[in-house]
Each structure stands twice: as structure tokens, then as C-alpha cells.
Design an enzyme around this catalytic site. Structure first.
Site, PDB file in Angstrom:
ATOM      1  N   SER A   1       0.818  -1.222   0.000  1.00 32.00           N
ATOM      2  CA  SER A   1       0.000   0.000   0.000  1.00 32.00           C
ATOM      3  C   SER A   1       0.849   1.268   0.000  1.00 32.00           C
ATOM      4  O   SER A   1       1.817   1.392   0.758  1.00 32.00           O
ATOM      5  CB  SER A   1      -0.916   0.010   1.234  1.00 32.00           C
ATOM      6  OG  SER A   1      -1.605   1.244   1.292  1.00 32.00           O
TER       7      SER A   1
ATOM      8  N   LYS B   1     -13.923  -3.830   3.058  1.00 31.73           N
ATOM      9  CA  LYS B   1     -14.710  -2.594   3.014  1.00 31.73           C
ATOM     10  C   LYS B   1     -16.141  -2.786   3.532  1.00 31.73           C
ATOM     11  O   LYS B   1     -16.709  -1.870   4.122  1.00 31.73           O
ATOM     12  CB  LYS B   1     -14.710  -2.011   1.596  1.00 31.73           C
ATOM     13  CG  LYS B   1     -13.321  -1.473   1.207  1.00 31.73           C
ATOM     14  CD  LYS B   1     -13.328  -0.766  -0.130  1.00 31.73           C
ATOM     15  CE  LYS B   1     -11.910  -0.318  -0.466  1.00 31.73           C
ATOM     16  NZ  LYS B   1     -11.834   0.413  -1.740  1.00 31.73           N
TER      17      LYS B   1
HETATM   18  P1  NDP Z   1     -14.274  -6.923  -6.368  1.00 31.10           P
HETATM   19  O1  NDP Z   1     -13.601  -8.214  -6.163  1.00 31.10           O
HETATM   20  O2  NDP Z   1     -15.262  -6.452  -5.356  1.00 31.10           O
HETATM   21  O3  NDP Z   1     -15.061  -6.931  -7.782  1.00 31.10           O
HETATM   22  C1  NDP Z   1     -14.465  -7.492  -8.900  1.00 31.10           C
HETATM   23  C2  NDP Z   1     -15.257  -7.160 -10.157  1.00 31.10           C
HETATM   24  O4  NDP Z   1     -14.493  -7.570 -11.287  1.00 31.10           O
HETATM   25  C3  NDP Z   1     -16.605  -7.864 -10.256  1.00 31.10           C
HETATM   26  O5  NDP Z   1     -17.522  -7.020 -10.907  1.00 31.10           O
HETATM   27  C4  NDP Z   1     -16.270  -9.094 -11.120  1.00 31.10           C
HETATM   28  O6  NDP Z   1     -17.359  -9.581 -11.850  1.00 31.10           O
HETATM   29  C5  NDP Z   1     -15.279  -8.471 -12.073  1.00 31.10           C
HETATM   30  N1  NDP Z   1     -14.383  -9.481 -12.653  1.00 31.10           N
HETATM   31  C6  NDP Z   1     -13.467 -10.243 -12.024  1.00 31.10           C
HETATM   32  N2  NDP Z   1     -12.812 -11.029 -12.894  1.00 31.10           N
HETATM   33  C7  NDP Z   1     -13.342 -10.785 -14.114  1.00 31.10           C
HETATM   34  C8  NDP Z   1     -13.093 -11.272 -15.433  1.00 31.10           C
HETATM   35  N3  NDP Z   1     -12.146 -12.203 -15.675  1.00 31.10           N
HETATM   36  N4  NDP Z   1     -13.803 -10.765 -16.474  1.00 31.10           N
HETATM   37  C9  NDP Z   1     -14.736  -9.804 -16.240  1.00 31.10           C
HETATM   38  N5  NDP Z   1     -15.033  -9.301 -15.030  1.00 31.10           N
HETATM   39  C10 NDP Z   1     -14.340  -9.791 -13.969  1.00 31.10           C
HETATM   40  O7  NDP Z   1     -13.075  -5.854  -6.534  1.00 31.10           O
HETATM   41  P2  NDP Z   1     -13.151  -4.284  -6.227  1.00 31.10           P
HETATM   42  O8  NDP Z   1     -14.418  -3.760  -6.790  1.00 31.10           O
HETATM   43  O9  NDP Z   1     -12.872  -4.016  -4.805  1.00 31.10           O
HETATM   44  O10 NDP Z   1     -11.876  -3.716  -7.046  1.00 31.10           O
HETATM   45  C11 NDP Z   1     -11.928  -3.571  -8.463  1.00 31.10           C
HETATM   46  C12 NDP Z   1     -10.676  -2.835  -8.951  1.00 31.10           C
HETATM   47  O11 NDP Z   1     -10.671  -1.474  -8.499  1.00 31.10           O
HETATM   48  C13 NDP Z   1      -9.349  -3.439  -8.445  1.00 31.10           C
HETATM   49  O12 NDP Z   1      -8.436  -3.424  -9.517  1.00 31.10           O
HETATM   50  C14 NDP Z   1      -8.913  -2.477  -7.363  1.00 31.10           C
HETATM   51  O13 NDP Z   1      -7.515  -2.486  -7.195  1.00 31.10           O
HETATM   52  C15 NDP Z   1      -9.409  -1.146  -7.942  1.00 31.10           C
HETATM   53  N6  NDP Z   1      -9.588  -0.074  -6.939  1.00 31.10           N
HETATM   54  C16 NDP Z   1      -8.829   1.061  -7.058  1.00 31.10           C
HETATM   55  C17 NDP Z   1      -8.982   2.103  -6.159  1.00 31.10           C
HETATM   56  C18 NDP Z   1      -8.136   3.325  -6.328  1.00 31.10           C
HETATM   57  O14 NDP Z   1      -8.110   4.154  -5.402  1.00 31.10           O
HETATM   58  N7  NDP Z   1      -7.483   3.525  -7.455  1.00 31.10           N
HETATM   59  C19 NDP Z   1      -9.939   2.028  -5.041  1.00 31.10           C
HETATM   60  C20 NDP Z   1     -10.709   0.804  -5.024  1.00 31.10           C
HETATM   61  C21 NDP Z   1     -10.517  -0.208  -5.933  1.00 31.10           C
HETATM   62  P3  NDP Z   1     -18.362 -10.704 -11.239  1.00 31.10           P
HETATM   63  O15 NDP Z   1     -19.370  -9.942 -10.413  1.00 31.10           O
HETATM   64  O16 NDP Z   1     -18.940 -11.344 -12.434  1.00 31.10           O
HETATM   65  O17 NDP Z   1     -17.512 -11.627 -10.403  1.00 31.10           O
END
Ligand code: NDP
Length: 271
Positions: A14, A65
Site C-alpha cells: 500500500s 470494506k
Molecule cells: P471486487 O472483487 O469487489 O469486484 C471485482 C469485479 O471484477 C466484479 O464485478 C467481477 O465480476 C469483475 N471481474 C473479475 N474477474 C473478471 C473477469 N475475468 N472478467 C470480467 N469481469 C471480472 O473488486 P473491487 O471492486 O474491490 O476492485 C476492483 C478494482 O478497483 C481493483 O483493480 C482495485 O484495485 C481497484 N480499486 C482502485 C482504487 C483506487 O483508489 N485507485 C480504489 C478501489 C478499488 P463478477 O461480479 O462477475 O464476479
């Protein structure tokens, strides 16, 4: 000295301790900001102990979260909407939570990247925790439309219903998007972080559009490079990270840190 942590698992990578140390120095304040590695299932115990031992506040990252939201006695309106929190503060003996991810994203898109959100046709890819936290703040900017596209379409549909009273939001399956012009495409899936390919139809990201990956650093490069190759402008989510931290710092301490110089330095490091 006032003590803060970023709590998550993992947390060793982080940047939050460095970002908050720089904010404090720039405002002439002294704080202690560390990392708290929380074992699975141990969120309440470890955070309760941190606050009992004098901690003032915590940022919360994956995968806690939702735990942070449940842990807090009081929640801001935006945290309630998201059902998830990345910010905890101890105030008058009570733990409060908030969600600063959306404010961070909106600040990066509009202020740092100069995008006009009012009237924009926005495509949000993903329906996980990150997507959930940014929908209300995006809709508050009065976009022309917001389409939530997710691999599991039911999760996108649930979010569209949950936020439907706030603006023009609709849902669809990831493989059913387009061909349709979007001004801004935001990747809130975890594909970049996991090194997986994101299967998007042709023409969804293209000339005149802007593609934004919430992931940052090396892992966001394939998504950003593909968008640039398609003629769009693009950015990773480093600015969102810095801006959500600035919003957290402001909520804890009342001073609003400048972000531009720090963001430029971090960007140079990740280039
Ligand atoms: P989650 O695990 O909660 O959600 C993951 C999402 O990605 C779901 O919608 C899932 O779909 C989808 N997904 C996963 N694998 C695939 C795939 N192979 N193909 C298509 N869709 C896929 O993660 P978060 O929402 O917490 O985080 C998402 C991203 O945001 C991360 O990269 C994280 O690092 C980034 N982030 C960045 C922040 C910043 O400050 N820059 C702050 C918060 C997050 P399904 O529902 O179908 O499983």
C-alpha cells in the site's frame, strides 16, 4: 501523536502510508500512519484493539470494506448508499465510517484529467465493491447516462435498481455492451489487478473517448495501452488513489492537502 493505519490483507504494497506522510509534511502536521495486516475473519477484533489503543482513524482496503461499514456505529450517507466503507474515524467515542472512493474518482476525472462529467455517456465495467462506491458520486455529476456492465449481469442489475432513484442508470452483461458510443469507460473490474484479459466488444472504447482503469501501475498498462491503440485517451487509477487519500485526510484533520505535485512524482515512479 495522532495514529492512523491502512487496514487490509495484503497491505505491504500500500502507498497510503507514504501518501499520508507527504500530506502531513506539506501541511506542517505530525501524524503516525502505519499498516495493519488483518487476518481473514479478524477485522472487528483487530480494529477494535487499534482504536482502544489510541488509534484515531483507519483507511480500509481489500477485502474488508463491507466489514468496515458493519463495524462502524455511524455511517455517512454515501457509505450507507455504497454499503461499504474505506474510512473509519473515532469521534467522541464512536466509530464513524465513510466512503471516499467516489470523491477520489470524481476529483481525478474532473479536476486532474479535465473531463466533463455533466451530460457524459459513462460505461462502468464491474459491479464489485469499487463500482458500488463510485456510482452515487458519479450520478451526482449529472451524466447523460450511466451503464453498469458486469460479467455476472444480476449484480449489475441489483446496483442499477439500488441507485436508480439518483439518475439515469441501467445495467447489462459485459458481453452485451455496444456497439454504442461512450464518452468515458471506467474499468472497475479486478481484471487488471489479477492480470486477466477483459473481453470487451469492438468499438466500445474508441476515438474521442476516455478510458480509465481504477487499477494503477504496471498491472493497468495492458488496459491503458489497448485504449490508446484504439484511439482513445486513457489513464490508470493512481490519481483516484491519491484523491481518495486527500479526502480521507481532510475528513480526519480538517486540512485539505495539495495533490498535484505528489501525484506527478508517483506517476513518474510508475512510468
Ligand atoms: P471486487 O472483487 O469487489 O469486484 C471485482 C469485479 O471484477 C466484479 O464485478 C467481477 O465480476 C469483475 N471481474 C473479475 N474477474 C473478471 C473477469 N475475468 N472478467 C470480467 N469481469 C471480472 O473488486 P473491487 O471492486 O474491490 O476492485 C476492483 C478494482 O478497483 C481493483 O483493480 C482495485 O484495485 C481497484 N480499486 C482502485 C482504487 C483506487 O483508489 N485507485 C480504489 C478501489 C478499488 P463478477 O461480479 O462477475 O464476479
Amino acid at each position: 501523536m495522532d495514529r492512523y493505519v491502512v487496514a487490509g490483507n495484503p497491505v505491504s504494497h500500500s502507498l497510503s502510508p507514504e501518501i499520508h506522510a507527504r500530506f502531513a509534511a506539506s501541511l506542517g502536521e505530525q501524524i503516525e500512519y502505519g499498516r495493519l495486516l488483518v487476518p481473514e475473519g479478524g477485522f472487528d477484533l483487530h480494529l477494535a484493539r487499534f482504536f482502544e489503543q489510541g488509534g484515531c482513524g483507519a483507511n480500509v482496503t481489500l477485502p474488508f470494506k463491507v466489514d468496515a461499514f458493519r463495524f462502524a456505529a455511524d455511517a455517512s450517507a454515501r457509505a450507507k448508499r455504497a454499503g461499504a466503507a474505506n474510512f473509519l474515524a473515532l469521534r467522541a467515542g464512536r466509530i464513524e465510517c465513510d466512503n471516499t472512493d467516489g470523491a477520489g474518482l470524481v476529483a481525478d476525472l474532473s479536476r486532474n484529467l479535465g473531463l466533463r462529467l455533466a451530460g457524459a455517456r459513462i460505461l462502468l465495467l464491474g459491479a464489485g465493491g469499487a463500482a458500488r462506491g463510485v456510482i452515487a458520486p458519479l450520478l451526482a455529476q449529472s451524466p447523460g447516462s450511466l451503464v453498469i456492465a458486469n460479467r455476472t449481469v444480476a449484480r449489475a442489475g441489483a446496483l442499477a435498481r439500488l441507485f436508480g432513484d439518483l439518475g439515469p442508470v441501467e445495467a447489462c452483461a459485459l458481453d452485451a455492451v455496444g456497439p454504442r458510443a461512450f464518452d468515458i469507460v471506467i474499468n472497475a473490474t479486478s481484471t487488471s489487478t489479477k492480470g486477466e484479459a477483459l473481453a470487451l466488444g469492438p468499438g466500445i472504447i474508441g476515438e474521442g473517448g476516455f478510458a480509465y482503469d481504477m487499477a494503477y501501475g504496471a498491472c493497468a498498462k495492458p488496459f491503458v495501452a489497448a485504449a490508446l491503440a484504439a484511439g482513445a485517451r486513457a489513464s490508470d487509477g493512481l490519481g483516484m488513489l491519491v484523491e481518495q487519500a486527500a479526502e480521507s485526510y481532510f475528513l480526519w484533520r480538517g486540512g485539505r492537502p495539495e495533490t498535484a505535485a505528489l501525484l506527478a512524482q508517483l506517476r513518474a515512479r510508475f512510468a
